[in-house]
Scaffold this motif. Structure first.
Motif, short mmCIF file in Angstrom:
data_model
loop_
_atom_site.label_atom_id
_atom_site.label_comp_id
_atom_site.label_asym_id
_atom_site.label_seq_id
_atom_site.Cartn_x
_atom_site.Cartn_y
_atom_site.Cartn_z
N ASP A 1 55.09 52.07 39.22
CA ASP A 1 55.88 51.60 38.10
C ASP A 1 57.01 52.59 37.82
OD1 ASP A 1 54.03 49.69 37.99
OD2 ASP A 1 53.45 49.97 35.90
N LYS B 1 59.02 52.94 34.81
CA LYS B 1 59.22 52.47 33.46
C LYS B 1 60.61 52.87 32.98
CE LYS B 1 54.31 52.78 32.33
NZ LYS B 1 54.11 51.36 32.50
N VAL C 1 59.07 47.65 37.58
CA VAL C 1 59.25 48.15 36.22
C VAL C 1 57.94 48.11 35.45
CG1 VAL C 1 60.46 47.78 34.03
CG2 VAL C 1 61.66 47.43 36.20
N ARG C 2 57.22 46.99 35.60
CA ARG C 2 55.96 46.85 34.88
C ARG C 2 55.18 45.69 35.45
NH1 ARG C 2 56.91 45.78 28.77
NH2 ARG C 2 56.62 43.58 29.28
N LEU D 1 57.48 42.64 36.60
CA LEU D 1 58.86 42.92 36.26
C LEU D 1 59.46 43.88 37.28
CD1 LEU D 1 57.55 41.84 33.63
CD2 LEU D 1 58.92 43.48 32.35
N GLU E 1 63.27 45.56 39.24
CA GLU E 1 64.71 45.80 39.24
C GLU E 1 65.12 46.05 40.68
OE1 GLU E 1 68.53 48.01 39.17
OE2 GLU E 1 66.61 48.60 40.06
N ASN F 1 67.76 42.30 37.43
CA ASN F 1 66.33 42.23 37.16
C ASN F 1 65.78 40.86 37.49
OD1 ASN F 1 67.46 44.10 34.62
ND2 ASN F 1 65.70 44.91 35.68
N PHE G 1 62.16 39.17 36.33
CA PHE G 1 60.89 39.27 35.63
C PHE G 1 60.18 37.92 35.72
CE2 PHE G 1 62.95 42.42 32.38
CZ PHE G 1 63.10 43.35 33.39
N THR H 1 68.34 47.54 32.27
CA THR H 1 66.94 47.19 32.48
C THR H 1 66.14 47.34 31.20
OG1 THR H 1 66.97 47.75 34.84
CG2 THR H 1 64.83 47.83 33.73
N VAL I 1 64.10 44.31 29.39
CA VAL I 1 62.67 44.37 29.06
C VAL I 1 62.45 44.01 27.60
CG1 VAL I 1 60.67 45.88 28.83
CG2 VAL I 1 62.08 46.02 30.88
N TRP J 1 62.91 40.34 27.21
CA TRP J 1 61.77 39.69 27.83
C TRP J 1 60.56 39.70 26.89
CZ3 TRP J 1 60.24 36.73 31.77
CH2 TRP J 1 58.90 36.76 32.18
N ASP J 2 60.29 40.85 26.31
CA ASP J 2 59.14 40.95 25.40
C ASP J 2 59.33 40.07 24.18
OD1 ASP J 2 57.90 42.70 27.11
OD2 ASP J 2 58.44 44.50 25.99
#
Length: 354
Positions: A15, A17, A261-262, A277, A279, A289, A291, A333, A337, A340-341
């Motif tokens: 990852d 992050k 990324v995650r 996720l 990149e 990105n 995701f 990025t 994220v 996205w969340d």
């Protein structure tokens, strides 16, 4: 060679992050997500920021359905022009091109049965259904056959068909769907059982043979889009995270000069999901990105329909018919994220949808 391969595999799997958001990034995300609005896709709900444009389609019982915002007069003109075009088309053989045309069931409905193109076989049929309701024109299409006109029922292959003429059955399906369709504004959330798609709603209890796709985007962020697909008819034997640990996905990530990324399980309201996720270099050469989140991959069915959600940023966009590589993407990025969340965690089944 084995040691090198293991090193590449390990690095690709790590990852990366994103760094904590800067003050400017926090401000951008705060403004972007300040006004979240609920949208309905299939039998699910999701909250999107602001007023995105939406494109989508549905395929129900094998019939493709599209909706387009249109006045009633424009709809009548479109139907009249379509009828004129079909009537003026002459087949290359001795058989008709247009087989049926007229009102379907109810006001503001019409349908055609025709060959499709002059290059189609004489037993090929296409059924088109048109309906106007609440500011939207619906176009329904399905491909079928009729081996009774011209008569090929003695053909050895046709003899194996249980039904020699599917037109009556498929026409009934199209008419039934038209009865249940209604126009729907982007922010309307129905409370009865049925399926939402861009511009429309189809009343129906939970069942099978339905497929809905939707895309959301913003004019001020042309490289940013959310894609959603849902159907009860897909049920995989593996999950996203199981596939993510495979050599194929790692190879794709490495080929895109990308990094993870995650990844991991996600707890949604009444549902379990998984996300991945990344990149990396996108189509067209720019970085961006990708995701992804999946719901009910291995448990999909009428009461638990499969759903996929993707967010893409960066890469290239189309301007005046030409693909243009982006030197700078709309979101970092970290910002992607955060967006996205804000969106993905709002996914839930629409109350009363089943």
């Amino acid at each position: 060679m084995l040691a090198a391969a293991c090193l590449i595999f390990t690095v690709a799997a790590c990852d990366h992050k994103p760094a904590p958001l800067s003050q400017q990034e926090k401000q951008i995300v705060t403004e972007l997500t300040a006004d979240m609005k609920t949208r309905c896709v299939g039998r699910y709900l999701v909250d999107m920021p602001g007023d995105p444009w939406e494109w989508g389609r549905a395929k129900i019982q094998g019939v493709s359905i599209e909706a387009k915002a249109m006045t009633e007069d424009a709809w009548r003109q479109e139907v009249a022009q379509r009828e004129e075009a079909l009537k003026s088309t002459t087949s290359r053989d001795a058989y008709p091109f247009l087989y049926a045309a007229g009102k379907a069931r109810g006001d503001n409905t019409y349908y055609f049965v025709h060959r499709g193109t002059i290059y189609e076989a004489p037993n090929r049929r296409y059924i088109e259904g048109y309906k106007w309701d609440r500011g939207y024109r619906f176009l329904l299409k399905v491909k079928t056959y009729d081996y009774t006109r011209p008569d090929r029922t003695n053909d050895p292959i046709v003899k194996q068909f249980g039904v020699k003429n599917e037109v009556p059955e498929k026409t009934a399906v199209v008419f039934s769907l038209m009865d249940k369709l209604r126009g729907r504004a982007p922010d309307e959330v129905p409370t009865e059982p049925g399926v939402c798609f861009a511009g429309g709603f189809l009343r129906s209890p939970a069942g099978s043979n339905e497929d809905v796709h939707a895309q959301f985007g913003w004019d001020n962020m042309q490289d940013v889009s959310f894609d959603m697909s849902t159907t009860p008819d897909i049920c995989d034997s593996t999950t996203l995270l199981q596939r993510a640990d495979g050599a194929e996905m790692h190879a794709e990530l490495k080929a895109a000069d990308g990094h993870l990324v995650r990844k991991g399980p996600v707890a949604l309201t009444g549902m379990r999901a998984e996300e991945w996720l990344a990149e990396g270099r996108m189509d067209g050469g720019g970085r961006g990105n990708l995701f992804s989140l999946f719901v009910n991959e291995t448990t999909s069915g009428p009461s638990t329909p499969y759903l996929s959600l993707d967010l893409t940023t960066g890469g290239q966009i189309e301007i005046q018919g030409k693909l243009v590589k982006l030197e700078k993407r709309s979101l970092t990025t970290g910002e992607a994220v955060a967006l996205w969340d804000a969106v993905s965690r709002t996914l839930r089944m629409r109350p009363g949808a089943l």
